[in-house]
Design a protein around this motif. Structure first.
Motif, PDB file in Angstrom:
ATOM      1  N   UNK A  71       1.255  -0.767   0.037  1.00  0.00           N
ATOM      2  CA  UNK A  71       0.215  -0.139   0.063  1.00  0.00           C
ATOM      3  C   UNK A  71       1.014   1.233  -0.059  1.00  0.00           C
ATOM      4  N   UNK A  72       0.769   2.140  -0.941  1.00  0.00           N
ATOM      5  CA  UNK A  72       1.263   3.729  -0.647  1.00  0.00           C
ATOM      6  C   UNK A  72       1.206   4.130   0.017  1.00  0.00           C
ATOM      7  N   UNK A  73       2.877   4.490   1.036  1.00  0.00           N
ATOM      8  CA  UNK A  73       2.820   5.012   1.646  1.00  0.00           C
ATOM      9  C   UNK A  73       3.774   6.380   1.687  1.00  0.00           C
ATOM     10  N   UNK A  74       3.996   7.086   2.556  1.00  0.00           N
ATOM     11  CA  UNK A  74       4.798   8.364   3.230  1.00  0.00           C
ATOM     12  C   UNK A  74       5.889   7.151   3.683  1.00  0.00           C
ATOM     13  N   UNK A  75       7.943   8.191   3.375  1.00  0.00           N
ATOM     14  CA  UNK A  75       8.173   7.537   4.709  1.00  0.00           C
ATOM     15  C   UNK A  75       7.148   8.054   6.307  1.00  0.00           C
ATOM     16  N   UNK A  76       7.082   9.158   6.999  1.00  0.00           N
ATOM     17  CA  UNK A  76       6.596   9.547   7.461  1.00  0.00           C
ATOM     18  C   UNK A  76       5.601   9.487   8.157  1.00  0.00           C
ATOM     19  N   UNK A  77       5.023   8.098   7.249  1.00  0.00           N
ATOM     20  CA  UNK A  77       3.731   8.347   7.448  1.00  0.00           C
ATOM     21  C   UNK A  77       4.352   6.570   8.633  1.00  0.00           C
ATOM     22  N   UNK A  78       5.266   6.193   8.016  1.00  0.00           N
ATOM     23  CA  UNK A  78       5.907   5.290   9.312  1.00  0.00           C
ATOM     24  C   UNK A  78       5.764   5.926  10.690  1.00  0.00           C
ATOM     25  N   UNK A  79       6.035   6.829  11.013  1.00  0.00           N
ATOM     26  CA  UNK A  79       5.949   7.653  12.658  1.00  0.00           C
ATOM     27  C   UNK A  79       4.726   7.494  13.109  1.00  0.00           C
ATOM     28  N   UNK A  80       3.358   8.038  11.588  1.00  0.00           N
ATOM     29  CA  UNK A  80       2.323   8.407  12.556  1.00  0.00           C
ATOM     30  C   UNK A  80       1.964   6.724  12.932  1.00  0.00           C
ATOM     31  N   UNK A  81       2.295   5.794  12.025  1.00  0.00           N
ATOM     32  CA  UNK A  81       1.954   3.748  12.169  1.00  0.00           C
ATOM     33  C   UNK A  81       2.013   3.757  14.077  1.00  0.00           C
ATOM     34  N   UNK A  82       3.824   4.535  13.676  1.00  0.00           N
ATOM     35  CA  UNK A  82       4.174   3.776  15.875  1.00  0.00           C
ATOM     36  C   UNK A  82       3.488   4.630  16.475  1.00  0.00           C
ATOM     37  N   UNK A  83       3.054   6.082  16.046  1.00  0.00           N
ATOM     38  CA  UNK A  83       1.827   6.398  17.383  1.00  0.00           C
ATOM     39  C   UNK A  83       0.371   5.670  17.541  1.00  0.00           C
ATOM     40  N   UNK A  84      -0.184   5.199  16.206  1.00  0.00           N
ATOM     41  CA  UNK A  84      -1.064   3.975  15.901  1.00  0.00           C
ATOM     42  C   UNK A  84      -1.145   3.485  16.941  1.00  0.00           C
ATOM     43  N   UNK A  85      -0.096   2.283  16.719  1.00  0.00           N
ATOM     44  CA  UNK A  85       0.028   1.585  16.824  1.00  0.00           C
ATOM     45  C   UNK A  85       0.421   1.420  18.537  1.00  0.00           C
ATOM     46  N   UNK A  86       1.358   2.208  19.430  1.00  0.00           N
ATOM     47  CA  UNK A  86       1.439   2.095  20.443  1.00  0.00           C
ATOM     48  C   UNK A  86       0.018   2.690  21.086  1.00  0.00           C
ATOM     49  N   UNK A  87      -1.253   3.393  20.774  1.00  0.00           N
ATOM     50  CA  UNK A  87      -2.071   4.260  21.386  1.00  0.00           C
ATOM     51  C   UNK A  87      -2.756   3.231  20.958  1.00  0.00           C
ATOM     52  N   UNK A  88      -3.049   2.145  20.269  1.00  0.00           N
ATOM     53  CA  UNK A  88      -3.933   0.791  20.502  1.00  0.00           C
ATOM     54  C   UNK A  88      -3.724  -0.362  21.455  1.00  0.00           C
ATOM     55  N   UNK A  89      -2.609   0.020  21.662  1.00  0.00           N
ATOM     56  CA  UNK A  89      -1.699  -1.156  22.746  1.00  0.00           C
ATOM     57  C   UNK A  89      -1.653  -0.100  24.634  1.00  0.00           C
ATOM     58  N   UNK A  90      -2.260   0.836  24.542  1.00  0.00           N
ATOM     59  CA  UNK A  90      -2.811   1.810  25.687  1.00  0.00           C
ATOM     60  C   UNK A  90      -1.350   2.199  25.803  1.00  0.00           C
ATOM     61  N   UNK A  91      -0.637   2.791  25.185  1.00  0.00           N
ATOM     62  CA  UNK A  91       0.703   3.541  25.282  1.00  0.00           C
ATOM     63  C   UNK A  91      -0.516   4.827  25.964  1.00  0.00           C
ATOM     64  N   UNK A  92       0.383   5.549  26.832  1.00  0.00           N
ATOM     65  CA  UNK A  92       0.324   6.973  27.221  1.00  0.00           C
ATOM     66  C   UNK A  92       0.429   7.424  26.353  1.00  0.00           C
ATOM     67  N   UNK A  93      -0.623   8.783  26.166  1.00  0.00           N
ATOM     68  CA  UNK A  93      -0.420  10.158  24.821  1.00  0.00           C
ATOM     69  C   UNK A  93       0.599  10.555  25.640  1.00  0.00           C
ATOM     70  N   UNK A  94       1.087  10.869  26.232  1.00  0.00           N
ATOM     71  CA  UNK A  94       2.280  11.845  26.336  1.00  0.00           C
ATOM     72  C   UNK A  94       3.377  10.790  26.653  1.00  0.00           C
ATOM     73  N   UNK A  95       3.031   9.596  27.029  1.00  0.00           N
ATOM     74  CA  UNK A  95       4.733   8.674  26.255  1.00  0.00           C
ATOM     75  C   UNK A  95       5.098   9.451  25.026  1.00  0.00           C
ATOM     76  N   UNK A  96       3.954   8.719  24.462  1.00  0.00           N
ATOM     77  CA  UNK A  96       4.200   8.629  23.269  1.00  0.00           C
ATOM     78  C   UNK A  96       5.303  10.145  22.399  1.00  0.00           C
ATOM     79  N   UNK A  97       3.763  10.896  22.950  1.00  0.00           N
ATOM     80  CA  UNK A  97       4.940  12.545  22.444  1.00  0.00           C
ATOM     81  C   UNK A  97       5.703  13.271  23.452  1.00  0.00           C
ATOM     82  N   UNK A  98       6.730  12.097  23.533  1.00  0.00           N
ATOM     83  CA  UNK A  98       7.697  12.403  24.433  1.00  0.00           C
ATOM     84  C   UNK A  98       8.570  11.494  23.446  1.00  0.00           C
ATOM     85  N   UNK A  99       8.264  10.211  23.210  1.00  0.00           N
ATOM     86  CA  UNK A  99       8.798   9.238  22.335  1.00  0.00           C
ATOM     87  C   UNK A  99       9.287  10.199  20.935  1.00  0.00           C
ATOM     88  N   UNK A 100       8.161  10.589  20.427  1.00  0.00           N
ATOM     89  CA  UNK A 100       8.314  11.675  19.413  1.00  0.00           C
ATOM     90  C   UNK A 100       9.080  12.474  18.821  1.00  0.00           C
TER      91      UNK A 100
END
Length: 372
Positions: free
Chosen positions: A309-338
């Motif tokens: 599927x078509x995707x930008x390299x930067x969209x892997x960063x979005x993929x990282x965020x969405x999967x972490x959130x789906x698995x219950x990682x706190x939004x603040x922790x995701x923000x700091x990792x990003x």
């Protein structure tokens, strides 16, 4: 008397009284306005500035000349090279060809309004791009106001098209797993794993040096980035203080980085003096770093080749965020990792990826009401 307004045809002429010269001759300046309300506003602002003893510089400078003047006298010393490049690109390719010959002190809101329409209809730029052009012009006219070239910032009087809300694209877990399998032992293995497992930006990936990677302690530091300004490559500190961060290296990424390091050590021995000791993690077989844009170009072609599927390299960063959130990682922790400057930035960018039904919130009310 500070000035007056008179109707000339369908337009309105504002006469500004500037006093007299050394021979007693009255000095006047004339401005044309499209509406009576605009004419009144111009006159009121002129009278207000006269009461403040604010006198405009006497200049025939065109808007294009002024924009270049600001670039040479302000932007050059106060903005990063990449920002300067962006400004010059907009000025030289768009603003100057369209309205660069208009005198700065005769520039009116309708000039800007017409320019934005031109960008949308003729140049086919997006509303968001128009907002970028407007921000550039508004900042420039703020500078003109402070330097007493103009009485007011006319950019405040125009209407802008509604912004298009950005929605990040992303892969599912299954799609990401397939991508990781496909990039195994390819040139894209390192950048894809860095983006997928750590959510790194492109400039962070191509700017990563081995001196910031500790494979023994399994730590990776983001200390500098590589980006481009036209044909020039710029190496600099990350965009904000929060972007400088230290990240743990998970098992899968550790294996990829160790394999990359071992391969580079082998090539150093084989090529000897012909190996470029740039120290970059993502590099050619001779050690030289890739062009900044190379990784995105290679990634796009790779997806086509493997029918992914078509995707930008930067969209892997979005993929990282969405999967972490789906698995219950706190939004603040995701923000700091990003490496976002604050949690509000994370929430604004990724809000559509998060739970739109507010399931947890609503269920909390249900549980509270049904407690014994």
């Amino acid at each position: 008397m500070a000035g007056s307004i008179s109707k000339v045809g369908s337009k309105f002429r504002v006469t500004l009284e500037l006093g007299t010269d050394s021979h007693g001759k009255r000095l006047r300046k004339y401005i044309t306005a499209m509406t009576e309300s605009e004419a009144k506003k111009l006159l009121n602002e002129f009278e207000y500035n006269q009461r403040r003893n604010l006198t405009l510089q006497d200049t025939e400078m065109t808007f294009g000349e002024f924009l270049n003047h600001r670039m040479d006298n302000y932007v050059k010393y106060n903005c990063e090279v990449t920002t300067q490049y962006g400004y010059r690109n907009i000025i030289s390719k768009h603003i100057i060809p369209y309205m660069g010959n208009v005198q700065l002190q005769k520039l009116l809101p309708q000039h800007l309004q017409s320019y934005y329409k031109h960008l949308l209809e003729d140049k086919k730029l997006s509303p968001n791009s128009v907002h970028k052009h407007h921000a550039n012009i508004r900042k420039a006219l703020d500078y003109a106001l402070k330097q007493q070239f103009v009485y007011r910032n006319i950019a405040d009087a125009v209407s802008l098209p509604k912004k298009v809300k950005f929605e990040a694209n992303y892969y599912t877990i299954e799609q990401l797993r397939k991508l990781f399998d496909c990039v195994n032992d390819t040139r894209l293995e390192v950048p894809v794993f860095l983006a997928g497992y750590l959510g790194l930006r492109r400039e962070e990936i191509v700017g990563l040096r081995w001196k910031y990677v500790d494979l023994d302690k399994r730590l990776l530091q983001i200390k500098e980035v590589r980006t481009s300004a036209g044909a020039n490559v710029v190496t600099k500190k990350p965009k904000s203080e929060k972007s400088e961060r230290t990240l743990f290296i998970p098992d899968e990424l550790l294996a990829v980085l160790q394999k990359c390091r071992d391969r580079q050590d082998e090539l150093k021995v084989i090529l000897e003096g012909n190996y470029d000791s740039s120290d970059y993690v993502f590099a050619h077989d001779n050690g030289k770093p890739y062009r900044v844009n190379s990784v995105t170009e290679m990634f796009g072609a790779f997806l086509v080749k493997y029918q992914l599927p078509k995707l930008r390299l930067h969209d892997l960063r979005h993929t990282f965020s969405s999967i972490l959130y789906e698995y219950g990682v706190d939004l603040k922790a995701i923000s700091e990792a990003l490496g976002h400057s604050d949690i509000g930035t994370t929430n604004k960018i990724y809000t559509h990826l998060f739970d739109k039904t507010h399931k947890d919130t609503v269920n909390a009310m249900s549980e509270a009401l049904n407690r014994n």
